[in-house]
Design a protein around this motif. Sequence first.
Motif, PDB file in Angstrom:
ATOM      1  N   UNK A 190       0.964  -1.196  -0.005  1.00  0.00           N
ATOM      2  CA  UNK A 190       0.052  -0.211  -0.042  1.00  0.00           C
ATOM      3  C   UNK A 190       0.793   1.376   0.043  1.00  0.00           C
ATOM      4  N   UNK A 191       0.431   2.197  -0.458  1.00  0.00           N
ATOM      5  CA  UNK A 191       0.915   3.515  -0.189  1.00  0.00           C
ATOM      6  C   UNK A 191       1.137   4.029   0.974  1.00  0.00           C
ATOM      7  N   UNK A 192       1.619   5.265   1.202  1.00  0.00           N
ATOM      8  CA  UNK A 192       2.144   5.936   2.445  1.00  0.00           C
ATOM      9  C   UNK A 192       0.806   6.445   2.862  1.00  0.00           C
ATOM     10  N   UNK A 193       0.007   6.936   2.006  1.00  0.00           N
ATOM     11  CA  UNK A 193      -1.283   7.734   2.521  1.00  0.00           C
ATOM     12  C   UNK A 193      -2.362   6.462   2.962  1.00  0.00           C
ATOM     13  N   UNK A 194      -2.383   5.382   2.243  1.00  0.00           N
ATOM     14  CA  UNK A 194      -3.044   4.279   2.546  1.00  0.00           C
ATOM     15  C   UNK A 194      -2.934   3.486   3.812  1.00  0.00           C
ATOM     16  N   UNK A 195      -1.607   3.728   4.010  1.00  0.00           N
ATOM     17  CA  UNK A 195      -1.188   3.033   5.608  1.00  0.00           C
ATOM     18  C   UNK A 195      -1.704   4.094   6.617  1.00  0.00           C
ATOM     19  N   UNK A 196      -1.349   5.419   6.185  1.00  0.00           N
ATOM     20  CA  UNK A 196      -1.788   6.420   7.320  1.00  0.00           C
ATOM     21  C   UNK A 196      -3.408   6.190   7.774  1.00  0.00           C
ATOM     22  N   UNK A 197      -4.132   6.002   6.862  1.00  0.00           N
ATOM     23  CA  UNK A 197      -5.597   5.803   7.044  1.00  0.00           C
ATOM     24  C   UNK A 197      -6.162   4.503   6.915  1.00  0.00           C
ATOM     25  N   UNK A 198      -5.356   3.554   6.960  1.00  0.00           N
ATOM     26  CA  UNK A 198      -5.513   2.087   6.941  1.00  0.00           C
ATOM     27  C   UNK A 198      -6.752   1.871   8.234  1.00  0.00           C
TER      28      UNK A 198
ATOM     29  N   UNK B 137     -10.942   7.495   4.022  1.00  0.00           N
ATOM     30  CA  UNK B 137     -11.940   8.480   3.654  1.00  0.00           C
ATOM     31  C   UNK B 137     -12.547   8.034   2.471  1.00  0.00           C
ATOM     32  N   UNK B 138     -13.875   8.139   2.537  1.00  0.00           N
ATOM     33  CA  UNK B 138     -14.600   7.424   1.397  1.00  0.00           C
ATOM     34  C   UNK B 138     -15.584   8.563   0.905  1.00  0.00           C
ATOM     35  N   UNK B 139     -16.055   8.261  -0.464  1.00  0.00           N
ATOM     36  CA  UNK B 139     -17.362   8.604  -0.960  1.00  0.00           C
ATOM     37  C   UNK B 139     -18.178   7.694  -0.968  1.00  0.00           C
ATOM     38  N   UNK B 140     -19.236   7.800  -0.147  1.00  0.00           N
ATOM     39  CA  UNK B 140     -20.178   6.594  -0.177  1.00  0.00           C
ATOM     40  C   UNK B 140     -19.227   5.321   0.484  1.00  0.00           C
TER      41      UNK B 140
ATOM     42  N   UNK C  31      -7.384  11.134   0.683  1.00  0.00           N
ATOM     43  CA  UNK C  31      -6.356  10.555   1.618  1.00  0.00           C
ATOM     44  C   UNK C  31      -4.807  10.973   1.286  1.00  0.00           C
ATOM     45  N   UNK C  32      -4.573  11.033  -0.046  1.00  0.00           N
ATOM     46  CA  UNK C  32      -3.151  11.602  -0.334  1.00  0.00           C
ATOM     47  C   UNK C  32      -2.999  13.169   0.365  1.00  0.00           C
ATOM     48  N   UNK C  33      -4.177  13.963  -0.170  1.00  0.00           N
ATOM     49  CA  UNK C  33      -4.165  15.399   0.343  1.00  0.00           C
ATOM     50  C   UNK C  33      -3.774  15.543   1.947  1.00  0.00           C
ATOM     51  N   UNK C  34      -4.874  14.647   2.753  1.00  0.00           N
ATOM     52  CA  UNK C  34      -4.704  14.790   3.973  1.00  0.00           C
ATOM     53  C   UNK C  34      -3.240  14.327   4.357  1.00  0.00           C
ATOM     54  N   UNK C  35      -2.902  13.219   3.852  1.00  0.00           N
ATOM     55  CA  UNK C  35      -1.482  12.547   4.537  1.00  0.00           C
ATOM     56  C   UNK C  35      -0.436  13.637   4.058  1.00  0.00           C
ATOM     57  N   UNK C  36      -0.450  14.250   2.981  1.00  0.00           N
ATOM     58  CA  UNK C  36       0.524  15.353   2.805  1.00  0.00           C
ATOM     59  C   UNK C  36       0.320  16.499   3.729  1.00  0.00           C
ATOM     60  N   UNK C  37      -0.708  16.779   4.294  1.00  0.00           N
ATOM     61  CA  UNK C  37      -0.723  17.971   5.315  1.00  0.00           C
ATOM     62  C   UNK C  37       0.134  17.514   6.597  1.00  0.00           C
TER      63      UNK C  37
END
Length: 497
Positions: A97-105, A109-112, A120-126
């Motif tokens: 998985x990506x760095x962002x996917x690991x952070x939010x594992x 964050x979902x749309x439905x 998730x990438x945007x929030x991980x970057x923050x």
Amino acid sequence: MVTDESVLRLENITKTYPGVVALKDVNLELRAGEVHALVGENGAGKSTLIKCCTGAVVPDSGSIIVNGQRFDAMTPTLAVECGIGVIYQEFNLVEELSAAENIFLGNEIRNGIVVNQKAMATEAAKVFQELHIDIDPNAPIKNLTVGYQQMVEIAKAVSKNSRILIMDEPSAVLTNAEVASLYEMVRKLKSRGVTIVYISHRMDEIFELSDRITVMRDGVKVETLKTADTNIDELIKLMVGRELKETFPPRAAAPYGETILEVEGLCGNGLRDISFTLHKGEVLGFGGLIGSGRTELMELIFGVKRPESGTIRLNGKPILSKTPGDAIRHGIALVPEDRKRQGAHLELQIDQNISIAILKSISTRTVVNRKAEESISERYRESLRIKTPSVKQKIKNLSGGNQQKVILAKWLATNPDLIIFDEPTRGIDVGAKYEIYKLMNALIEEGKTIIMISSEMEELIGMSDRILVLHDGKITGELGKADFSQEAIMNLASGVA
């Protein structure tokens, strides 16, 4: 701001494993907004204690009180609900998985029902920006260095807004620049009222960051002290039960022997035009920041990766190690920085781990001589002081420091001429470090030669005869003992000099 409010209290925590008392009647109290350091030798019980707090281990007896609520045992889910977060010494990341996917594992964050990868990438970057970490949120974990993987672990814990955050050796694989960012992050969290349990073998960190220190030894809490009221000598004596007079054991200076290794114009694996020589009986240190190419260079020498061009000569003869097996036959050994992924077979016994690189020499056809395997393992258990009731114990049940000793034993059993130590004392306590340093000196006295990669400046300066520094895949300078200084190394590592 530190208050007298108790946010977590452990009462009479006891945990035993077959043949080992990991914890015995441990009592500990954490206060709101404090940085509470937990110190002790490997095997002292620190990791088991924090795993009781996070639900990874169920204690045999005792209670855990979080914000006044009493529990006989935690579960991982309950710990998260109680606001307890943890950064383990050994990573808990999904490599594919990506760095962002690991952070939010587990908290995507979902749309439905659809996972929103962009959000998730945007929030991980923050989070990365807040921690001053330069990581692509979309980069797969498997493509990141160990140091960057550690920073992803830290970001993952911070993103969950834990009120009690446990950090188990968070800086073990970080260089000075990353450590400075880590300090800033710890202070920022503390200012927000977060309580931090900080486990580290680095005494300078303990005194820089902590408000109080609890010392553990052999599964027992020895004492809790205010940081301002103690000093390094007292802590070490409490930790090891004896005084350590020196940080680095003395080694008689000896003239270098003949040239054992010559590297000329080596390119590939992110490296450019690497050339150096190594003499018999020398400890050659390699410094540099994470991503500078130190580990990548050793991968080329050990046959993990193939060079694109250049020459490697061993004892005057060109060699091409297409595999690590070839390197082993040439008399080269590599103790890797990531012991769990690259150094140990966690589900195998200690004796099986030690013998795995010499199976051919102790086997008849396909049958392993188990008596020989056990005899060799017992010899290294004694000489390296591996703490275990039996060499039949699975290596996964040992502390990190003792796992490292088993990995050292595996390579020593091959009787190599050149030993590459990549971060040899990562996550190892001060007493065990001294033992490994003595072992390295003994190997030199036996006529062995050592290459050592280290991100710890004191270790690099204290153990090396010469230091080569890398930056961005190139050697930027060579330092002799007379020129050793942290400033000189950092200038070269930063590409300044």
